[in-house]
Design a protein around this motif. Structure first.
Motif, PDB file in Angstrom:
ATOM      1  N   VAL A 178       0.780  -1.240   0.000  1.00  0.00           N
ATOM      2  CA  VAL A 178       0.000   0.000   0.000  1.00  0.00           C
ATOM      3  C   VAL A 178       0.815   1.295   0.000  1.00  0.00           C
ATOM      4  O   VAL A 178       0.254   2.352  -0.272  1.00  0.00           O
ATOM      5  N   LEU A 179       2.096   1.214   0.297  1.00  0.00           N
ATOM      6  CA  LEU A 179       2.893   2.440   0.309  1.00  0.00           C
ATOM      7  C   LEU A 179       3.566   2.630  -1.041  1.00  0.00           C
ATOM      8  O   LEU A 179       4.278   1.748  -1.523  1.00  0.00           O
ATOM      9  N   SER A 180       3.333   3.760  -1.633  1.00  0.00           N
ATOM     10  CA  SER A 180       3.896   4.042  -2.952  1.00  0.00           C
ATOM     11  C   SER A 180       5.291   4.616  -2.833  1.00  0.00           C
ATOM     12  O   SER A 180       5.585   5.400  -1.928  1.00  0.00           O
ATOM     13  N   HIS A 181       6.135   4.211  -3.764  1.00  0.00           N
ATOM     14  CA  HIS A 181       7.493   4.728  -3.871  1.00  0.00           C
ATOM     15  C   HIS A 181       7.845   4.695  -5.350  1.00  0.00           C
ATOM     16  O   HIS A 181       7.463   3.762  -6.061  1.00  0.00           O
ATOM     17  N   LYS A 182       8.577   5.669  -5.807  1.00  0.00           N
ATOM     18  CA  LYS A 182       8.867   5.791  -7.236  1.00  0.00           C
ATOM     19  C   LYS A 182       9.612   4.590  -7.814  1.00  0.00           C
ATOM     20  O   LYS A 182       9.534   4.318  -9.003  1.00  0.00           O
ATOM     21  N   ASP A 183      10.324   3.836  -6.976  1.00  0.00           N
ATOM     22  CA  ASP A 183      11.119   2.713  -7.463  1.00  0.00           C
ATOM     23  C   ASP A 183      10.519   1.344  -7.173  1.00  0.00           C
ATOM     24  O   ASP A 183      11.199   0.332  -7.330  1.00  0.00           O
ATOM     25  N   SER A 184       9.271   1.304  -6.722  1.00  0.00           N
ATOM     26  CA  SER A 184       8.701  -0.003  -6.371  1.00  0.00           C
ATOM     27  C   SER A 184       7.257  -0.113  -6.848  1.00  0.00           C
ATOM     28  O   SER A 184       6.619   0.880  -7.172  1.00  0.00           O
ATOM     29  N   ILE A 185       6.797  -1.357  -6.876  1.00  0.00           N
ATOM     30  CA  ILE A 185       5.402  -1.577  -7.248  1.00  0.00           C
ATOM     31  C   ILE A 185       4.557  -1.609  -5.985  1.00  0.00           C
ATOM     32  O   ILE A 185       5.047  -1.928  -4.902  1.00  0.00           O
ATOM     33  N   SER A 186       3.310  -1.256  -6.150  1.00  0.00           N
ATOM     34  CA  SER A 186       2.329  -1.270  -5.057  1.00  0.00           C
ATOM     35  C   SER A 186       0.960  -1.416  -5.725  1.00  0.00           C
ATOM     36  O   SER A 186       0.856  -1.418  -6.958  1.00  0.00           O
ATOM     37  N   VAL A 187      -0.066  -1.504  -4.931  1.00  0.00           N
ATOM     38  CA  VAL A 187      -1.405  -1.584  -5.497  1.00  0.00           C
ATOM     39  C   VAL A 187      -1.725  -0.300  -6.257  1.00  0.00           C
ATOM     40  O   VAL A 187      -2.323  -0.341  -7.338  1.00  0.00           O
ATOM     41  N   THR A 188      -1.306   0.836  -5.752  1.00  0.00           N
ATOM     42  CA  THR A 188      -1.516   2.103  -6.464  1.00  0.00           C
ATOM     43  C   THR A 188      -0.820   2.080  -7.819  1.00  0.00           C
ATOM     44  O   THR A 188      -1.379   2.524  -8.828  1.00  0.00           O
ATOM     45  N   TYR A 189       0.392   1.560  -7.852  1.00  0.00           N
ATOM     46  CA  TYR A 189       1.118   1.438  -9.120  1.00  0.00           C
ATOM     47  C   TYR A 189       0.337   0.551 -10.088  1.00  0.00           C
ATOM     48  O   TYR A 189       0.200   0.868 -11.263  1.00  0.00           O
TER      49      TYR A 189
END
Length: 192
Positions: A67-78
């Motif tokens: 659930v935490l978004s980060h520019k270098d990783s995948i998440s549900v938001t991504y």
């Protein structure tokens, strides 16, 4: 950020693995907690305490990764962003339904924000970094911020529904959590 069908399947697959790992760790922690009094009678409970803590931390980290978004990783938001920007990855007949699902899932993630913020704070203060409170008040580190595991469990179930929507749209089999951790009771019984 348009992705191919194969790339979206890989993203959903990775997120599904993370969800399954987090769920299994949470199930293990719950099983240990419920059976702790009868496990390893007459022996030190340090092993069980350590295992419980590690399982809880792993479950929280898995949830944070989802659930935490980060520019270098995948998440549900991504995943939602990719699905929205990659309509050609879905059959024409499903594109409108996928677009509606993305919007509904964004609302769901928005509703989870208070828990997401708590998990991020817990991860940052307790798991990833040692908060300065640990020097004078060791117990304060593990009680702040208060984190209700039942709420994390409900959020995992909600994320399961989200991921299964995209698994279905991408012709992947449904992910089920019920079987994960179901053998834990038997394994703990053998540890007695």
């Amino acid at each position: 950020m348009s992705k191919s069908r194969g790339a979206l399947r890989a993203i959903v697959g990775s997120l599904s693995e993370q969800l399954a790992r987090g769920w299994a760790c949470l199930a293990a922690a719950r099983q240990i907690q419920s059976e702790r009094p009868g496990l390893l009678p007459g022996r030190s409970q340090a092993f069980l305490d350590t295992t419980y803590d590690a399982c809880v931390e792993s479950a929280i980290l898995a949830f944070a990764r989802l659930v935490l978004s980060h520019k270098d990783s995948i998440s549900v938001t991504y995943l939602l962003n990719c699905a929205q920007q990659s309509p050609s990855a879905f059959p024409v007949s499903e594109r409108e339904a996928v677009a509606r699902a993305v919007e509904q899932h964004r609302v769901l993630l928005n509703e989870m924000l208070p828990l997401v913020d708590q998990v991020k704070d817990y991860r940052d203060r307790t798991i990833a970094h040692l908060d300065k409170k640990v020097v004078n008040h060791r117990d304060a580190v593990h009680s702040y911020p208060p984190l209700e595991l039942g709420e994390v469990e409900r959020a995992f179930v909600a994320l399961l529904d989200v991921l299964n929507a995209y698994r279905d749209a991408l012709d992947l089999t449904e992910l089920e959590l019920a079987h994960l951790g179901s053998d834990l009771a038997d394994e703990l019984a053998r540890a007695r």
